[in-house]
Write an enzyme that holds these catalytic residues in place. Structure first.
Site, PDB file in Angstrom:
ATOM      1  N   LYS A 197      14.052  75.924 -34.199  1.00  0.00           N
ATOM      2  CA  LYS A 197      13.699  76.150 -35.602  1.00  0.00           C
ATOM      3  C   LYS A 197      13.483  77.638 -35.904  1.00  0.00           C
ATOM      4  CE  LYS A 197      13.777  71.808 -36.926  1.00  0.00           C
ATOM      5  NZ  LYS A 197      14.453  71.095 -35.829  1.00  0.00           N
TER       6      LYS A 197
HETATM    7  C1  LIG Z   1      15.108  67.108 -40.730  1.00  0.00           C
HETATM    8  C2  LIG Z   1      14.187  66.945 -39.568  1.00  0.00           C
HETATM    9  N1  LIG Z   1      13.071  66.218 -39.715  1.00  0.00           N
HETATM   10  C3  LIG Z   1      12.206  66.055 -38.708  1.00  0.00           C
HETATM   11  C4  LIG Z   1      12.418  66.623 -37.479  1.00  0.00           C
HETATM   12  C5  LIG Z   1      11.447  66.400 -36.364  1.00  0.00           C
HETATM   13  O1  LIG Z   1      10.884  67.603 -35.945  1.00  0.00           O
HETATM   14  P1  LIG Z   1      10.119  67.690 -34.550  1.00  0.00           P
HETATM   15  O2  LIG Z   1      11.146  67.852 -33.484  1.00  0.00           O
HETATM   16  O3  LIG Z   1       9.238  68.908 -34.685  1.00  0.00           O
HETATM   17  O4  LIG Z   1       9.326  66.435 -34.397  1.00  0.00           O
HETATM   18  C6  LIG Z   1      13.552  67.398 -37.266  1.00  0.00           C
HETATM   19  C7  LIG Z   1      13.797  68.014 -35.954  1.00  0.00           C
HETATM   20  O5  LIG Z   1      14.804  68.483 -35.579  1.00  0.00           O
HETATM   21  C8  LIG Z   1      14.463  67.567 -38.337  1.00  0.00           C
HETATM   22  O6  LIG Z   1      15.573  68.292 -38.172  1.00  0.00           O
END
Ligand SMILES: Cc1ncc(COP(=O)(O)O)c(C=O)c1O
Length: 399
Positions: A197
């Site tokens: 990210k």
């Molecule tokens: C659009 C979206 N929502 C939620 C998430 C979940 O994030 P995390 O990996 O921090 O749980 C991601 C992760 O890549 C994502 O791209």
């Protein structure tokens, strides 16, 4: 072109120099901050988490923030805080990471998918409106790739139908829409600091909210449902008993994670500018190719530039998307797919009877899309290698 061009060509990069997709830009100050945490002995949730929450809330102009250990956890807790009941419906996009939909399911609700706008790849408010029923309780837009959703229309729908609004801002730390930061339009904004990210903590997430009570509740839910922060429990103010006031989760962020993020956040604007330069270069040099580049930025918005996506239409490009992915990998340039549409996955097909064709725009994008490297870590020479690899993978001339 049979899609196997890379096997007969010299790779653009050697295997030893494989360009990892989404590599984070870690600097010495991040490392020093982590080491300081370790030397202090305070590894769990503590002062660095509190600082990261304050700094993050200030950056996105949110009144309150709670750091958690992933965006998935952030979404889960935000949805739970909406008081959903079995059978309640939450509308989200058909083109997102599975975590968005899984969080709805784990909160006990029924996910309802709306199709995307084929240009922006963001949830289409017209389709959202069509899918609102008496059981709808919330809308969960995702600012896909960092491009803001049509928040005027979505917020108006939420207000008209008295729905909760939760923004999935996993890609959208720097995103703005009509002068306002993503994550501050509705009840909750949920952010990710996963390794790929724009700001990273390894694993990590943040919930922002307008209401102090909502964030206090999220903090309780994130730590077993205990009424007092564990890190205060062992402080020099003396031992404090805690009470479990609901069955919570173990979703808190550690100080070691926050230590990685504190200085990343200070560099967020500098990194955005670096990615903007790469974005502009890609836009310029891919103009003659038969691929579809990202749509121009909408007026009065700011794109977070998280993903640069190309659509590879087999008929136009004379190479399939999957062959293109393989060719890029053979040139030792890492790529991503964000995302196959939700209805392509067997779990959702079996559980909800969904078929990809029900969301035709999300299906097409999901079958054609490729994300190419856009990290702030990219050197100028890396960017030129990506460009050469894209051209070679399409069988296009190098010039
Ligand atoms: C659009 C979206 N929502 C939620 C998430 C979940 O994030 P995390 O990996 O921090 O749980 C991601 C992760 O890549 C994502 O791209």
């Amino acid at each position: 072109m049979d899609g196997s061009s890379a096997s007969t060509e010299t790779p653009i990069r050697t295997k030893e120099r494989f360009l990892v997709f989404g590599a984070p830009a870690i600097e010495e100050e991040d490392i020093a901050e982590v080491v300081a945490s370790m030397r202090s002995g305070w590894l769990g949730t503590g002062p660095k988490v509190a600082r990261f929450e304050r700094d993050f809330a200030a950056y996105v102009n949110a009144s309150h923030a709670a750091a958690v250990n992933s965006c998935t956890a952030a979404l889960h807790l935000a949805l739970l805080s909406c008081g959903l009941k079995p059978g309640d419906e939450v509308i989200t996009t058909a083109l997102t990471f599975c975590a968005t939909v899984n969080a709805i399911i784990h909160a006990g609700a029924v996910p309802v998918l709306a199709d995307v706008d084929p240009m922006t790849m963001n949830i289409d408010p017209v389709d959202v409106a069509r899918r609102i029923t008496p059981r709808t309780r919330a809308i969960l837009p995702v600012h896909f790739a960092g491009r803001p959703c049509a928040m005027d229309e979505i917020a108006a729908l939420a207000a008209k139908h008295d729905l909760k609004l939760i923004e999935d801002c996993a890609h959208a730390i720097e995103t703005e829409y009509h002068g306002r930061k993503a994550g501050t339009f509705g009840d909750f904004g949920c952010f990710s600091f996963y390794v790929t990210k724009n700001v990273v903590t390894g694993e990590g997430g943040m919930v922002v909210a307008q209401s102090a009570e909502d964030i206090a509740h999220i903090k309780v839910l994130a730590l077993h449902g205990m009424s007092k922060d564990a890190w205060k429990r062992f402080s020099d103010e003396g031992y404090k008993h805690y009470q479990v006031v609901e069955a919570g989760f173990k979703y808190n962020m550690m100080d070691i994670q926050a230590a990685i993020g504190i200085h990343q956040l200070e560099r967020v604007e500098a990194y955005w500018k670096r990615r903007l330069a790469v974005w502009k270069r890609y836009d310029e040099v891919f103009a003659d190719l038969p691929v579809v580049r990202p749509a121009p930025f909408e007026p009065e918005t700011r794109h977070a530039l998280h993903l640069y996506t190309l659509l590879v239409d087999e008929a136009a490009c004379r190479v399939s998307r999957d062959a293109f992915l393989n060719n890029m990998t053979a040139h030792n340039v890492g790529v991503g797919v964000h995302y196959m549409s939700i209805a392509e996955h067997p779990y959702y097909q079996q559980t909800y009877g969904w078929r990809p064709e029900q969301w035709p725009h999300a299906m097409r994008v999901g079958r054609q899309t490729v994300s190419i490297p856009l990290s702030a870590k990219l050197e100028a020479a890396d960017v030129e290698d990506v460009i050469l690899a894209v051209r070679a993978s399409l069988g296009a001339a190098r010039a």
